[in-house]
Design an enzyme around this catalytic site. Structure first.
Site, short mmCIF file in Angstrom:
data_model
loop_
_atom_site.label_atom_id
_atom_site.label_comp_id
_atom_site.label_asym_id
_atom_site.label_seq_id
_atom_site.Cartn_x
_atom_site.Cartn_y
_atom_site.Cartn_z
CG ASP A 328 -1.90 1.08 1.24
OD1 ASP A 328 -2.48 1.33 0.18
OD2 ASP A 328 -2.10 1.70 2.30
CB THR A 330 -0.39 6.41 1.84
OG1 THR A 330 -0.70 7.08 0.64
CG2 THR A 330 -0.26 7.41 2.97
CG ASP A 568 -1.09 3.19 6.72
OD1 ASP A 568 -1.87 3.02 5.74
OD2 ASP A 568 -0.45 4.24 6.90
#
Length: 812
Positions: A328, A330, A568
């Site tokens: 992912d 970011t 996250d």
């Protein structure tokens, strides 16, 4: 308390978008004072009544459970019974194997206890602290300090930690997929029930705890459901399979040995018992399970020092077997912080006015994410403006909205989100957006909605007003980590909610191979096979929805890949849970940390290579030492069978095999199991071990039995058995030492020193008179000892040849 929301949503990467929902009102609703929550006195009374959420936050074993699991094993029971027998019928030298088992068990308990302390300590560091309102003031407390009746504030990404009733809701949407399996979020209003284990995807609010501690059955169920468990640990299941086979071989062989030594042979009873036990004990690979547990435990401790929380031990092994990692963007490739590079008004809009609008949107969120924080830093909140209604960000919708009272009786509704979603395909601003994305910049579009926020498509007909250009901060360690995965032949797939071109540009800056192969997830095929083919052919995927992330993980697994997923944000939860290994950043939402097996508490993507290296160390080294243990098991079983068939005394006393096992297996295996090992993890653990152990054990047994029978023919007299045993022991030691020498390859100075030290220790036993007496080892004459050496050399050469043939003819 009203939780205002995050209006970032150029992508779904952060997943922490906080924004309220509601329709655009004609006038601001009257302010409703928030509930004050419990008073300090009420909290004290609840604690006195025992109405506290005292369910442990971790499911690690207690010290008593660790001790019980290490002591009460099947093989410990067998060895324990034999040890007690030997203590009564033979000298203490023949009972040494029992003391070795006690020491091994103690080491296992100590190491697992150390690992438990490390895990529990890290869990406390990484534990999310819910915000609870008491005496009218919000404050963070430990989950275990929540009491019945507490008012708990929640926002996107927060996990519902106890059962409760919603008291305040501002566009509150809750994902209950960890409980029900249904991925669609559920809108919650005051009076609705929320269950522990679910998590907030949008909006905010507060709920009152109605069930805490063990009263909350849903909490216990959710804790089990949300904690992802590695379904298959090849190492552990392989060892269990091996031990099952060993048991099947050991039982009939041991029975035959008992009968032959106690009934058929007219031996002295105590001597017969001692030699019977000497034949049974080495069949048990008692140290194999111990060393596996110790290797895992030390791996956990090593990773713990690097602020890596391994929620379950086999996760170390699992990540070492991964061949595809889904990243992912970011929080993984980029840092959380961003900077506004430029604000570009569209259609003649006034930049000063645009900045006031953005400032008002940012002021409505008490906990902004990185994108909105960048907007807040660049655009101060205007005086007199007020947020009167909001629309929460949705990963599927890709934008958020808010209705603003601009302080002069003017009410306007604004949307902020992905330009390629809010703009029609031929829009002039899209060309500029594409050019910015190609430079790796993140672009949000501010547009004025044509209608209210409560319509089926608030974005329809929206008037573009400005482009907000954000510059993302690359993680300094990301390039090296990606290069590591490339060197290890692990494919990296970047799966992001951002524009694919922008994500590809970021990945390209970091040197990711194939970063130019970008794909817009809105065009992904829905058929699993076609989806898997597309995933294999491309590297970077943008505009991915949470459900698509989950589908992509499943498609890769269907193509035979072992998949790790990092993330996250709350939008990553479903994919993290379905992946073979889920990896969460410590700063991520509580929901992601709950389902991930590995949590990087230092938020450093560069820690992943350390986890992979630990897994490879464990797998490679346990494969090595398992071969040592199982060669011993095979030659012990075959020797016992040969003794039964030949109707002779068993050649060894327990003390002989204790000495051999210690010098050729026990001590070396401990060092080899904890040594560095960078070999790539290989599948088929049982086959890989047994294809070496069976021929090695057979050759060792035949060589030893040949020496023994030759010595029986050579030596005569009533006291010849010790000389025959000593010659057989010499052959078996030399063959076992050569097996150790092969296992220790490739050689380093300390590996050569280890083998030499074990050989030297055996020579000391043969040379020192009191050690000769203690271990009943005395070589008689020169002919038979040299014959024993010659037989051992032939056997060692044969093992060398056979194992090389196995490598060529029987590849796994």
């Amino acid at each position: 308390m009203t939780q205002r929301g995050q209006v970032d949503t150029g992508g779904s990467d952060s997943g922490n978008s906080r924004i309220d929902t509601g329709a655009e009102p004609d006038a601001a609703p009257p302010a409703v004072p928030p509930e004050p929550g419990l008073s300090s006195a009420e909290v004290a009374e609840a604690v006195a009544r025992g109405e506290v959420n005292d369910v442990p936050v971790r499911s690690s074993r207690s010290l008593a459970e660790i001790a019980r699991a290490n002591i009460f094993t099947r093989f410990n029971a067998i060895i324990g019974v034999l040890w007690v027998i030997m203590l009564f019928v033979a000298p203490i030298q023949d009972s040494l194997f029992g003391f070795v088992i006690v020491a091994n068990t103690g080491i296992g308990i100590f190491q697992e206890w150390r690992a438990k302390r490390t895990l529990d300590g890290l869990a406390v560091i990484g534990e999310a602290k819910p915000t609870v309102r008491r005496d009218g003031r919000p404050g963070e407390i430990s989950t275990s300090e929540i009491v019945l009746g507490d008012l708990i504030e929640i926002g996107p990404g927060d996990k519902i930690v106890v059962d409760g009733e919603v008291r305040e809701a501002d566009g509150l949407e809750v994902d209950e997929s960890l409980l029900t399996g249904e991925a669609d979020p559920v809108v919650k209003r005051p009076g609705d029930e929320v269950m522990s284990g679910s998590f907030v995807t949008a909006g905010g609010g507060a709920f009152r705890a109605t069930k805490v501690g063990r009263e909350a059955y849903a909490a216990q169920l959710a804790e089990e459901a949300s904690r992802f468990t590695l379904v298959h640990s090849e190492l552990r299941s392989g060892i269990s399979t091996i031990l099952k086979y060993v048991t099947w071989m050991m039982v009939p062989t041991a029975i035959g040995l008992v009968v032959s030594q106690l009934v058929v042979r007219d031996n002295d009873f105590k001597n017969a018992v001692a030699r019977t036990v000497g034949g049974i004990v080495p069949m048990v690979p008692e140290g194999l399970v111990l060393l596996t547990s110790v290797a895992f435990a030390i791996g956990v401790i090593r990773l713990g020092r690097k602020q890596c929380l391994v929620q379950e031990l086999p996760a170390i092994e699992g990540l070492a077997r991964v061949d595809t990692v889904c990243l992912d963007k970011t929080g993984t490739l980029t840092e959380g912080g961003m900077d506004v590079q430029a604000i570009r008004p569209l259609g003649g809009a006034d930049e000063a006015y645009v900045r006031r609008v953005l400032g008002a949107l940012g002021a409505g969120d008490p906990r902004p994410n990185a994108s909105l924080q960048a907007v807040i830093d660049a655009c101060p909140a205007p005086e007199g403006w007020r947020t009167t209604g909001t629309l929460p960000f949705s990963s599927a919708r890709k934008y958020s909205g808010a209705s603003l009272d601009e302080g002069d009786a003017t009410h306007r509704t604004w949307l902020l989100g992905a330009p390629d979603v809010l703009l029609h395909p031929g829009a002039e601003a899209l060309a500029e957006t594409d050019a910015l994305n190609e430079r790796g910049l993140r672009v949000l579009l501010l547009s004025r909605a044509a209608g209210g926020l409560d319509g089926p498509d608030p974005g329809a007909g929206a008037e573009p007003t400005a482009l907000v250009v954000l510059e993302q901060r690359l993680r300094p360690d990301a390039a090296d980590t990606l290069r590591y995965f490339e060197d290890q032949h692990v494919a990296a797939k970047v799966i992001s909610g951002d524009n694919a071109v922008s994500v590809g540009a970021v990945a390209g800056k970091l040197g990711l191979p194939g970063a130019e192969r970008t794909y817009d997830a809105r065009k992904l095929p829905k058929e699993p096979e076609a989806l898997a083919d597309t995933l294999d052919e491309n590297t970077v995927f943008g505009r991915v929805t949470p459900q698509q992330k989950r589908d992509m993980v499943g498609a890769l697994q269907a193509h035979g890949h072992t998949v790790a997923m990092t993330g996250d944000g709350v939008n990553d939860v479903l994919a993290l849970k379905d992946a073979d290994i889920g990896v969460s950043m410590g700063s991520g939402s509580e929901a992601t940390r709950a389902v991930a097996q590995i949590v990087l508490l230092n938020n450093s993507f560069s820690t992943l290579p350390s986890v992979v290296a630990e897994g490879r160390r464990v797998i490679g080294n346990i494969t090595r030492v398992a071969t040592l243990f199982l060669v011993k098991t095979v030659y012990s079983v075959l020797l016992a069978i040969l003794v039964v068939l030949s109707q002779t005394e068993y050649p060894f006393l327990p003390r002989h095999l204790t000495l051999l096992s210690t010098l050729t297996i026990g001590v070396p295996a401990f060092f080899l199991a904890l040594a560095p090992n960078k070999e790539r993890a290989q599948p088929h653990f049982v086959k890989r071990v047994m294809r070496y152990a069976i021929p090695g054990g057979v050759i060792a047994a035949l060589a030893t039995f040949t020496t023994y029978m030759t010595a029986r023919a050579y030596y005569t007299g009533p006291d010849s058995l010790p000389a025959e045993t000593s010659a057989a022991t010499l052959t078996l030691f030399l063959v076992s030492l050569w097996v150790l020498a092969i296992i220790a390859r490739p050689y380093t100075w300390w590996r050569v020193g280890l083998v030499a030290t074990m050989a030297g220790a055996f020579l000391v036993v043969l040379a020192v008179p009191w050690l000769q007496d203690f271990f009943a080892l005395r070589l008689v004459g020169s002919v038979m000892p040299w014959a024993a050496v010659g037989i051992a050399v032939i056997a060692a050469a044969l093992i060398e040849v056979v194992w090389r043939l196995v490598d060529r003819r029987l590849p796994v």
